[in-house]
Design an enzyme around this catalytic site. Sequence first.
Site, PDB file in Angstrom:
ATOM      1  N   HIS A  20       0.817  -1.211   0.000  1.00  0.00           N
ATOM      2  CA  HIS A  20       0.000   0.000   0.000  1.00  0.00           C
ATOM      3  C   HIS A  20       0.853   1.264   0.000  1.00  0.00           C
ATOM      4  CE1 HIS A  20      -3.329  -2.731   0.630  1.00  0.00           C
ATOM      5  NE2 HIS A  20      -4.122  -1.727   0.317  1.00  0.00           N
ATOM      6  N   TRP A  28      -5.408  -5.583  -9.069  1.00  0.00           N
ATOM      7  CA  TRP A  28      -5.035  -5.297  -7.682  1.00  0.00           C
ATOM      8  C   TRP A  28      -5.449  -6.452  -6.783  1.00  0.00           C
ATOM      9  CZ3 TRP A  28      -1.819  -2.280  -5.147  1.00  0.00           C
ATOM     10  CH2 TRP A  28      -1.949  -2.160  -3.771  1.00  0.00           C
TER      11      TRP A  28
END
Length: 99
Positions: free
Chosen positions: A15, A69
Amino acid sequence: MNLNPGMADEYRRRHDQIWPELAQALRDAGVVDYRIFLDEPSNALFAVLTHEAVHGLNALPGTALMQRWWHYMHDIMPSHPDNSPVSMDLLPMFSLTPD
């Protein structure tokens, strides 16, 4: 959502290096604030997302970008067969809002 045991550092690393096109897609969909918190003892993730009144968030799961993702993340967290993270909606219990 939850993390697999021992995956907190990897989750943070991924992230911290979020794909710019994914960050832009979230903004374009109306996200104005998105935070994810970890309860370390349980490996539970708690996400708080604030979006504009009119938004396009419902379309994101069907995009190739979101599918990529989810595939990227599925090895470090419980996921459904389509690689989307296993998650549950929480029951709101309290909210303090501006007058």
